[in-house]
Design an enzyme around this catalytic site. Structure first.
Site, PDB file in Angstrom:
ATOM      1  N   GLY A 191       0.791  -1.223   0.000  1.00  0.00           N
ATOM      2  CA  GLY A 191       0.000   0.000   0.000  1.00  0.00           C
ATOM      3  C   GLY A 191       0.821   1.271   0.000  1.00  0.00           C
ATOM      4  O   GLY A 191       0.514   2.212  -0.736  1.00  0.00           O
TER       5      GLY A 191
ATOM      6  N   LYS B  46       5.109  -9.485  -5.625  1.00  0.00           N
ATOM      7  CA  LYS B  46       4.860  -8.047  -5.696  1.00  0.00           C
ATOM      8  C   LYS B  46       6.057  -7.282  -6.270  1.00  0.00           C
ATOM      9  O   LYS B  46       5.876  -6.316  -7.012  1.00  0.00           O
ATOM     10  CB  LYS B  46       4.516  -7.501  -4.306  1.00  0.00           C
TER      11      LYS B  46
ATOM     12  N   ASP C 161       5.276  -3.449   6.686  1.00  0.00           N
ATOM     13  CA  ASP C 161       4.082  -3.524   7.529  1.00  0.00           C
ATOM     14  C   ASP C 161       4.334  -4.249   8.845  1.00  0.00           C
ATOM     15  O   ASP C 161       3.400  -4.753   9.466  1.00  0.00           O
ATOM     16  CB  ASP C 161       2.945  -4.206   6.767  1.00  0.00           C
ATOM     17  N   ASN C 162       5.606  -4.307   9.296  1.00  0.00           N
ATOM     18  CA  ASN C 162       5.873  -4.959  10.577  1.00  0.00           C
ATOM     19  C   ASN C 162       7.048  -4.291  11.274  1.00  0.00           C
ATOM     20  O   ASN C 162       7.967  -3.782  10.639  1.00  0.00           O
ATOM     21  CB  ASN C 162       6.125  -6.461  10.389  1.00  0.00           C
TER      22      ASN C 162
ATOM     23  N   CYS D  99      16.872   8.673  15.324  1.00  0.00           N
ATOM     24  CA  CYS D  99      16.568   7.534  14.461  1.00  0.00           C
ATOM     25  C   CYS D  99      15.199   6.973  14.845  1.00  0.00           C
ATOM     26  O   CYS D  99      14.553   7.448  15.784  1.00  0.00           O
ATOM     27  CB  CYS D  99      17.655   6.461  14.574  1.00  0.00           C
TER      28      CYS D  99
ATOM     29  N   CYS E 266      -3.437  -4.648   8.604  1.00  0.00           N
ATOM     30  CA  CYS E 266      -4.590  -4.300   7.774  1.00  0.00           C
ATOM     31  C   CYS E 266      -5.493  -5.514   7.549  1.00  0.00           C
ATOM     32  O   CYS E 266      -6.705  -5.372   7.390  1.00  0.00           O
ATOM     33  CB  CYS E 266      -4.110  -3.758   6.421  1.00  0.00           C
TER      34      CYS E 266
ATOM     35  N   CYS F 164      19.944   6.216  23.228  1.00  0.00           N
ATOM     36  CA  CYS F 164      19.380   5.275  22.240  1.00  0.00           C
ATOM     37  C   CYS F 164      20.291   4.081  22.040  1.00  0.00           C
ATOM     38  O   CYS F 164      21.512   4.225  21.879  1.00  0.00           O
ATOM     39  CB  CYS F 164      19.151   6.003  20.919  1.00  0.00           C
TER      40      CYS F 164
ATOM     41  N   CYS G 145      21.433   4.543  17.924  1.00  0.00           N
ATOM     42  CA  CYS G 145      22.226   5.673  17.423  1.00  0.00           C
ATOM     43  C   CYS G 145      22.877   6.512  18.522  1.00  0.00           C
ATOM     44  O   CYS G 145      23.639   7.439  18.221  1.00  0.00           O
ATOM     45  CB  CYS G 145      21.359   6.592  16.554  1.00  0.00           C
TER      46      CYS G 145
END
Length: 250
Positions: free
Chosen positions: A38, A83, A127-128, A170, A186, A243, A246
């Protein structure tokens, strides 16, 4: 640029902030797009249309009929195809001048590091969370700017993490991996089709700005969209000195 290119990219060249110099940078650039769904669909289409010289499109999924409600890179005839390969064909039809490489599989480990190292900029269109964090770590390691987008139901967000800047946060600074809640998708909660088009197009716009060295990219700013109310909110954030990716804590 030859005459055909001057004509194809004329509307970009007319922009004082971009011009011939910026268009030349686009033509010479290499972009890695992680995810051809998407978000990756509009991002890839607009970057190919803009004349990005080389696009690597990575995805490990095949096209399904349920994807076609929002993943505009693919057609009904693409169902069952990987895809990345379907996307390669679509981008070739749009702009045959762009060199497109399809990677069918999930980029990880040394393959991800190699792909990021070869790119001038990376777009996180996956998407993960695991892949997002893997991509972020590689971009930090190789000092590559990262444009990240996400969308679910009626909510979207986009930001830029420019690892060439020592003061830039980051993805881990904003979304610490240990603090993430249960992942939703989704497939189980749904998503408004045009929402991913909006966010993916914004990712392409931010990538063009970074490559062409113009404007003010979304570094240290997270734009959040509520598509039900069509309302934008901006969240400002800073680099986390501790962090684990970074900062001093890595």
């Amino acid at each position: 640029m030859d005459d055909a290119q001057l004509l194809r990219y004329a509307r970009h060249i007319l922009l004082d902030e971009l011009g011939i110099e910026g268009q030349e940078r686009l033509l010479q650039s290499r972009v890695l797009i992680v995810g051809a769904g998407g978000l990756g669909s509009p991002a890839a289409l607009y970057l190919a249309a803009a004349g990005v010289g080389h696009i690597t499109l990575a995805d490990d999924d095949d096209v399904e009929i349920s994807n076609l409600q929002r993943q505009i890179l693919h057609a009904t005839t693409s169902v069952g195809q990987p895809k990345a390969e379907s996307g390669l064909k679509a981008l070739g039809r749009l702009n045959p001048e762009v060199e497109v490489e399809a990677y069918v599989g999930r980029l990880s480990g040394h393959l991800l590091d190699e792909a990021v190292a070869q790119a001038d900029i990376v777009l996180d269109c996956c998407d993960n969370f695991d892949t997002r964090h893997d991509v972020n770590r590689s971009c930090v390691s190789h000092h590559r700017p990262l444009v990240s987008g996400a969308a679910i139901r009626f909510s979207g967000q986009v930001s830029v993490f420019d690892m060439r800047r020592p003061d830039a946060p980051c993805y881990q600074c904003l979304f610490p991996q240990a603090d993430e809640a249960e992942e939703i998708s989704c497939a189980t909660t749904g998503v408004l089709g045009p929402l991913v088009g909006i966010i993916g197009s914004m990712q392409a716009a931010e990538a063009i700005k970074v490559i062409a060295q113009m404007g003010e990219p979304l570094v240290g700013r997270l734009l959040c969209l509520d598509a039900l109310r069509m309302q934008w909110n901006e969240i400002r954030f800073r680099k986390d000195p501790a962090c684990l990716v970074c900062g001093a804590g890595h």
